[in-house]
Design a protein around this motif. Structure first.
Motif, PDB file in Angstrom:
ATOM      1  N   GLY A  94       0.783  -1.225   0.000  1.00 41.88           N
ATOM      2  CA  GLY A  94       0.000   0.000   0.000  1.00 41.88           C
ATOM      3  C   GLY A  94       0.815   1.275   0.000  1.00 41.88           C
ATOM      4  O   GLY A  94       0.236   2.370  -0.002  1.00 41.88           O
ATOM      5  N   VAL A  95       2.151   1.170  -0.004  1.00 38.11           N
ATOM      6  CA  VAL A  95       2.988   2.364   0.130  1.00 38.11           C
ATOM      7  C   VAL A  95       4.152   2.318  -0.854  1.00 38.11           C
ATOM      8  O   VAL A  95       4.376   1.324  -1.547  1.00 38.11           O
ATOM      9  CB  VAL A  95       3.535   2.510   1.571  1.00 38.11           C
ATOM     10  N   THR A  96       4.907   3.419  -0.886  1.00 37.64           N
ATOM     11  CA  THR A  96       6.052   3.569  -1.774  1.00 37.64           C
ATOM     12  C   THR A  96       7.327   3.677  -0.962  1.00 37.64           C
ATOM     13  O   THR A  96       7.384   4.420   0.023  1.00 37.64           O
ATOM     14  CB  THR A  96       5.895   4.834  -2.646  1.00 37.64           C
ATOM     15  N   ARG A  97       8.351   2.966  -1.374  1.00 36.26           N
ATOM     16  CA  ARG A  97       9.661   3.051  -0.725  1.00 36.26           C
ATOM     17  C   ARG A  97      10.422   4.255  -1.249  1.00 36.26           C
ATOM     18  O   ARG A  97      10.153   4.784  -2.333  1.00 36.26           O
ATOM     19  CB  ARG A  97      10.478   1.792  -0.991  1.00 36.26           C
ATOM     20  N   LEU A  98      11.410   4.681  -0.491  1.00 40.40           N
ATOM     21  CA  LEU A  98      12.364   5.666  -0.996  1.00 40.40           C
ATOM     22  C   LEU A  98      13.191   5.031  -2.111  1.00 40.40           C
ATOM     23  O   LEU A  98      13.249   3.796  -2.220  1.00 40.40           O
ATOM     24  CB  LEU A  98      13.274   6.133   0.138  1.00 40.40           C
ATOM     25  N   PRO A  99      13.833   5.840  -2.956  1.00 38.59           N
ATOM     26  CA  PRO A  99      14.618   5.258  -4.050  1.00 38.59           C
ATOM     27  C   PRO A  99      15.627   4.230  -3.550  1.00 38.59           C
ATOM     28  O   PRO A  99      16.170   4.355  -2.451  1.00 38.59           O
ATOM     29  CB  PRO A  99      15.326   6.484  -4.650  1.00 38.59           C
ATOM     30  N   ASP A 100      15.854   3.201  -4.351  1.00 37.33           N
ATOM     31  CA  ASP A 100      16.817   2.167  -3.985  1.00 37.33           C
ATOM     32  C   ASP A 100      18.167   2.780  -3.627  1.00 37.33           C
ATOM     33  O   ASP A 100      18.619   3.762  -4.239  1.00 37.33           O
ATOM     34  CB  ASP A 100      17.002   1.182  -5.143  1.00 37.33           C
ATOM     35  N   ASP A 101      18.806   2.186  -2.650  1.00 37.89           N
ATOM     36  CA  ASP A 101      20.132   2.591  -2.180  1.00 37.89           C
ATOM     37  C   ASP A 101      20.111   3.909  -1.409  1.00 37.89           C
ATOM     38  O   ASP A 101      21.155   4.515  -1.170  1.00 37.89           O
ATOM     39  CB  ASP A 101      21.149   2.677  -3.326  1.00 37.89           C
ATOM     40  N   THR A 102      18.920   4.368  -1.009  1.00 38.01           N
ATOM     41  CA  THR A 102      18.861   5.511  -0.102  1.00 38.01           C
ATOM     42  C   THR A 102      19.219   5.038   1.303  1.00 38.01           C
ATOM     43  O   THR A 102      18.653   4.066   1.792  1.00 38.01           O
ATOM     44  CB  THR A 102      17.456   6.135  -0.083  1.00 38.01           C
ATOM     45  N   ARG A 103      20.166   5.705   1.931  1.00 41.51           N
ATOM     46  CA  ARG A 103      20.593   5.299   3.282  1.00 41.51           C
ATOM     47  C   ARG A 103      21.292   6.464   3.966  1.00 41.51           C
ATOM     48  O   ARG A 103      21.833   7.367   3.309  1.00 41.51           O
ATOM     49  CB  ARG A 103      21.527   4.095   3.222  1.00 41.51           C
ATOM     50  N   PRO A 104      21.291   6.454   5.306  1.00 42.71           N
ATOM     51  CA  PRO A 104      22.038   7.490   6.029  1.00 42.71           C
ATOM     52  C   PRO A 104      23.538   7.317   5.805  1.00 42.71           C
ATOM     53  O   PRO A 104      24.056   6.197   5.756  1.00 42.71           O
ATOM     54  CB  PRO A 104      21.676   7.237   7.490  1.00 42.71           C
ATOM     55  N   ILE A 105      24.235   8.424   5.686  1.00 45.30           N
ATOM     56  CA  ILE A 105      25.691   8.376   5.571  1.00 45.30           C
ATOM     57  C   ILE A 105      26.325   8.339   6.955  1.00 45.30           C
ATOM     58  O   ILE A 105      27.300   7.628   7.195  1.00 45.30           O
ATOM     59  CB  ILE A 105      26.206   9.589   4.761  1.00 45.30           C
ATOM     60  N   ASN A 106      25.778   9.097   7.869  1.00 46.94           N
ATOM     61  CA  ASN A 106      26.270   9.054   9.245  1.00 46.94           C
ATOM     62  C   ASN A 106      25.121   9.414  10.180  1.00 46.94           C
ATOM     63  O   ASN A 106      23.990   9.612   9.752  1.00 46.94           O
ATOM     64  CB  ASN A 106      27.481   9.984   9.442  1.00 46.94           C
ATOM     65  N   ASN A 107      25.393   9.453  11.460  1.00 51.81           N
ATOM     66  CA  ASN A 107      24.349   9.750  12.440  1.00 51.81           C
ATOM     67  C   ASN A 107      23.806  11.164  12.268  1.00 51.81           C
ATOM     68  O   ASN A 107      24.544  12.091  11.904  1.00 51.81           O
ATOM     69  CB  ASN A 107      24.904   9.619  13.854  1.00 51.81           C
TER      70      ASN A 107
ATOM     71  N   GLN B 125      24.799  13.529   0.394  1.00 47.78           N
ATOM     72  CA  GLN B 125      26.243  13.317   0.270  1.00 47.78           C
ATOM     73  C   GLN B 125      27.023  14.585   0.658  1.00 47.78           C
ATOM     74  O   GLN B 125      27.847  15.100  -0.097  1.00 47.78           O
ATOM     75  CB  GLN B 125      26.610  12.849  -1.146  1.00 47.78           C
ATOM     76  N   ASN B 126      26.702  15.072   1.858  1.00 48.46           N
ATOM     77  CA  ASN B 126      27.405  16.173   2.522  1.00 48.46           C
ATOM     78  C   ASN B 126      27.083  17.557   1.958  1.00 48.46           C
ATOM     79  O   ASN B 126      27.629  18.544   2.447  1.00 48.46           O
ATOM     80  CB  ASN B 126      28.928  15.966   2.465  1.00 48.46           C
ATOM     81  N   GLN B 127      26.185  17.651   0.992  1.00 47.82           N
ATOM     82  CA  GLN B 127      25.808  18.953   0.453  1.00 47.82           C
ATOM     83  C   GLN B 127      24.396  19.313   0.926  1.00 47.82           C
ATOM     84  O   GLN B 127      23.446  18.558   0.689  1.00 47.82           O
ATOM     85  CB  GLN B 127      25.840  18.947  -1.074  1.00 47.82           C
ATOM     86  N   LYS B 128      24.269  20.456   1.585  1.00 41.02           N
ATOM     87  CA  LYS B 128      22.950  20.868   2.066  1.00 41.02           C
ATOM     88  C   LYS B 128      22.059  21.226   0.890  1.00 41.02           C
ATOM     89  O   LYS B 128      22.395  22.084   0.076  1.00 41.02           O
ATOM     90  CB  LYS B 128      23.073  22.057   3.020  1.00 41.02           C
ATOM     91  N   ARG B 129      20.910  20.537   0.820  1.00 44.15           N
ATOM     92  CA  ARG B 129      20.007  20.723  -0.307  1.00 44.15           C
ATOM     93  C   ARG B 129      18.673  21.339   0.082  1.00 44.15           C
ATOM     94  O   ARG B 129      17.984  21.900  -0.765  1.00 44.15           O
ATOM     95  CB  ARG B 129      19.754  19.362  -0.974  1.00 44.15           C
ATOM     96  N   ARG B 130      18.298  21.202   1.348  1.00 43.14           N
ATOM     97  CA  ARG B 130      16.984  21.721   1.736  1.00 43.14           C
ATOM     98  C   ARG B 130      16.965  21.924   3.241  1.00 43.14           C
ATOM     99  O   ARG B 130      17.471  21.094   3.992  1.00 43.14           O
ATOM    100  CB  ARG B 130      15.877  20.752   1.324  1.00 43.14           C
ATOM    101  N   THR B 131      16.370  23.034   3.678  1.00 39.22           N
ATOM    102  CA  THR B 131      16.155  23.284   5.102  1.00 39.22           C
ATOM    103  C   THR B 131      14.661  23.264   5.360  1.00 39.22           C
ATOM    104  O   THR B 131      13.884  23.940   4.680  1.00 39.22           O
ATOM    105  CB  THR B 131      16.747  24.634   5.524  1.00 39.22           C
TER     106      THR B 131
END
Length: 599
Positions: free
Chosen positions: A238-251, A296-302
């Motif tokens: 019933g739902v949609t996953r985030l794009p494949d290989d989306t994962r946290p880089i660090n805490n 990947q370490n670049q701020k894209r949205r606040t």
């Protein structure tokens, strides 16, 4: 009774206003922090409580109950270490310890009765027998999956510790790591995370559990990991996953109301980041302030978290609810105290021979589905949608010996309304033209009840006296139902169900003494509470308002039908004939039946 606060559909554990930074490199694998003290049961970041220890009780029954709490009372990585404190050296091999912390699974059981204790023999050895119900398996991702074990009884052997006066130790035990449902509630506060539906028009909730002992700054990290890890198996259709290989880089890091999440996310364009921002804001309902999304370490949205939740609702919750019932074959409004009231949104010519009904609002549209009786005493489904008062031009071509109360799937697609109904023991989908088609379910037993959630993508159903939940996908009016998940409940012979809150159901069945009762249970079966036990007759219909305290209606409100009469809670009382409005003169004096809420 333990109640949840469900206003604006938020569930969570409050975090402090400022979280300390993790002080980790700019790009590393996400790390798991060390263990911390467990919070008191029910506490929100309150004073830490010491996990139970073997010395807390010298009585066999309470000793084993503390053992069932020990594994849950802190970080998962130390669950075996805490449990082994209760176990004699010669028996520790019976605990199957796994090397990787991510593989540690906690088997959650519900005690059906107090532990049965066999008094110590001449050697000082005693036996404790637990009669249990398997609830599920708590995984590393905080989800409670269906039970794997089938045991209904576990036996523990105990001896006195040495030297004399040193308490008790377990000498024989099951080789699974057990925790009780009480321990789960006490040490694992529930959290709701959200996934987008297929067309990304609304969010769908999922219940997870996070140890109260984890450091506050790691709670954001864990929620992000849960979202990137995807939904549970039962909810996935019933739902949609985030794009494949989306994962946290660090805490995740943050302090003073400013947080930072750093991800790897393929195809992270502005649209995907906007959707993720809303998903995070609702999955972190206890956080306010700003959150920086980095790719990947670049701020894209606040993201202003509170503003994001205000601007983008998780899903529509409807208007202030009004109560209705069927009286002498017609839908009539109910007058209950100072609660909101509304006129029946049907043309009088269509409001006849009604057995049960589901009427809901979607924007400025009304959707109505009625189970009606014909001259042949067979039942048909009558459907209509449009402006208030709605006309009912469509009637199903099939007839049935029995129709359950219909339920609308609260889809945003007003052009393709769709719903579900139980008819003659099978589940059917229906559309705005009353066309009905069977839904294949890989479960046994006759289907007698179905109910849709507020988000429109989860259903609860009763089949063969058993309670199930399933995910629903609606694409252009085409309804697909995922594999139903069976829920463990203390009730048997279940007859009715509805959604009482975002993650809670109200259900009716029989308790162990065979008496009819109404219970509340979480959508994963983890927590169950008796709401009413002195009913006296089988409940044939349940209707609840799952939106919380809105417009004067008490939170967790429900109504039901038993013995051809209608009842309500808050307070528990019969719905009386004089509380039925707009009854024309000459109507047959009868009891109100088939109550429901319109919202």
């Amino acid at each position: 009774m333990r109640r949840r606060v469900l206003v604006a559909l938020l569930v969570g554990v409050l975090l402090p206003a400022g979280l300390a930074g993790c002080g980790i490199p700019r790009e590393t694998e996400v790390q798991v922090d060390g263990s911390g003290p467990a919070a008191e049961a029910g506490a929100l970041n309150g004073s830490p409580a010491r996990p139970p220890t073997p010395g807390d009780s010298n009585e066999p029954g309470p000793f084993i109950e503390n053992y069932l709490r020990a594994a849950a009372a802190g970080e998962r990585e130390q669950a075996y270490a805490r449990a082994k404190q209760f176990v004699a050296d010669e028996a520790k091999i019976l605990l199957r310890e796994k090397q990787q912390s991510s593989e540690i699974e906690l088997t959650v059981v519900r005690l059906r009765e107090k532990p049965e204790v066999t008094p110590p023999n001449n050697q000082g050895t005693s036996k404790v027998t637990l009669k249990v119900q398997q609830v599920g398996v708590l995984g590393a991702d905080g989800s409670l999956s269906p039970p794997v074990a089938s045991e209904t009884e576990y036996v523990f052997q105990l001896r006195r510790a040495e030297p004399a006066g040193g308490g008790l130790l377990i000498t024989d035990l099951p080789n699974v790591l057990l925790i009780s449902d009480d321990a789960l509630r006490g040490y694992y506060p529930s959290r709701t995370i959200y996934f987008w539906n297929a067309d990304q028009s609304r969010l769908v909730p999922e219940l997870r559990y996070l140890p109260s002992s984890v450091p506050a700054e790691r709670r954001i990290t864990d929620v992000v990991k849960w979202l990137t890890g995807g939904p549970s198996d039962w909810l996935a259709p019933g739902v949609t996953r985030l794009p494949d290989d989306t994962r946290p880089i660090n805490n995740a890091t943050g302090s003073d109301g400013h947080w930072e999440v750093n991800l790897r996310m393929p195809g992270a364009d502005d649209k995907r980041l906007a959707l993720l921002a809303t998903q995070l804001a609702w999955s972190l309902p206890d956080l306010n302030g700003q959150l920086d999304l980095k790719i990947q370490n670049q701020k894209r949205r606040t993201v202003d978290l509170q503003q994001e939740r205000t601007a983008h609702v998780a899903y529509p919750t409807g208007e202030a609810p009004a109560r209705f019932s069927v009286y002498d074959g017609a839908i009539r409004p109910l007058a209950i105290g100072n609660e909101p009231r509304a006129a029946v949104p049907l043309e009088p010519a269509d409001n006849k021979n009604v057995v049960s009904a589901a009427i809901t609002r979607a924007g400025d549209q009304v959707m109505a589905a009625l189970a009606v009786t014909g001259a042949d005493r067979r039942q048909r489904l009558k459907v209509g949608s449009g402006a208030d008062p709605v006309q009912m031009p469509a009637t199903s071509s099939q007839t049935y010996a029995s129709l359950g109360r219909p339920t609308w799937l609260r889809s945003l697609d007003e052009r393709h309304p769709a719903g579900l109904v139980a008819a003659d023991g099978k589940l059917y989908r229906f559309d705005g033209s009353a066309a009905m088609s069977p839904v294949a379910l890989n479960i046994t037993g006759p289907v007698v009840a179905v109910a849709g959630s507020l988000d429109g993508h989860r259903i609860a159903l009763v089949s063969g006296g058993v309670l199930y939940v399933a995910a629903v996908s609606v694409d252009g009016g085409v309804v697909s139902v995922g594999q139903p998940r069976r829920l463990a409940t203390l009730l048997t012979g279940i007859t009715a169900v509805d959604w009482l809150a975002e993650n809670d159901l109200v259900l009716a069945g029989k308790e162990a003494d065979r008496r009819p009762a109404i219970h509340q249970i979480t959508v994963d079966g983890a927590e169950e509470t008796a709401l009413e036990r002195d009913i006296g007759a089988e409940v044939t219909l349940l209707a609840a308002y799952p939106g919380g305290a809105v417009g004067g209606l008490p939170s967790l409100s429900y109504m039901y039908e038993a013995n051809r009469a209608a009842y309500r809670n808050n307070p528990f009382d019969t719905i009386k004939r004089e509380q039925v409005l707009d009854v024309p003169s000459g109507s047959r004096a009868t009891n109100p039946t088939a109550p429901f809420f319109l919202y």
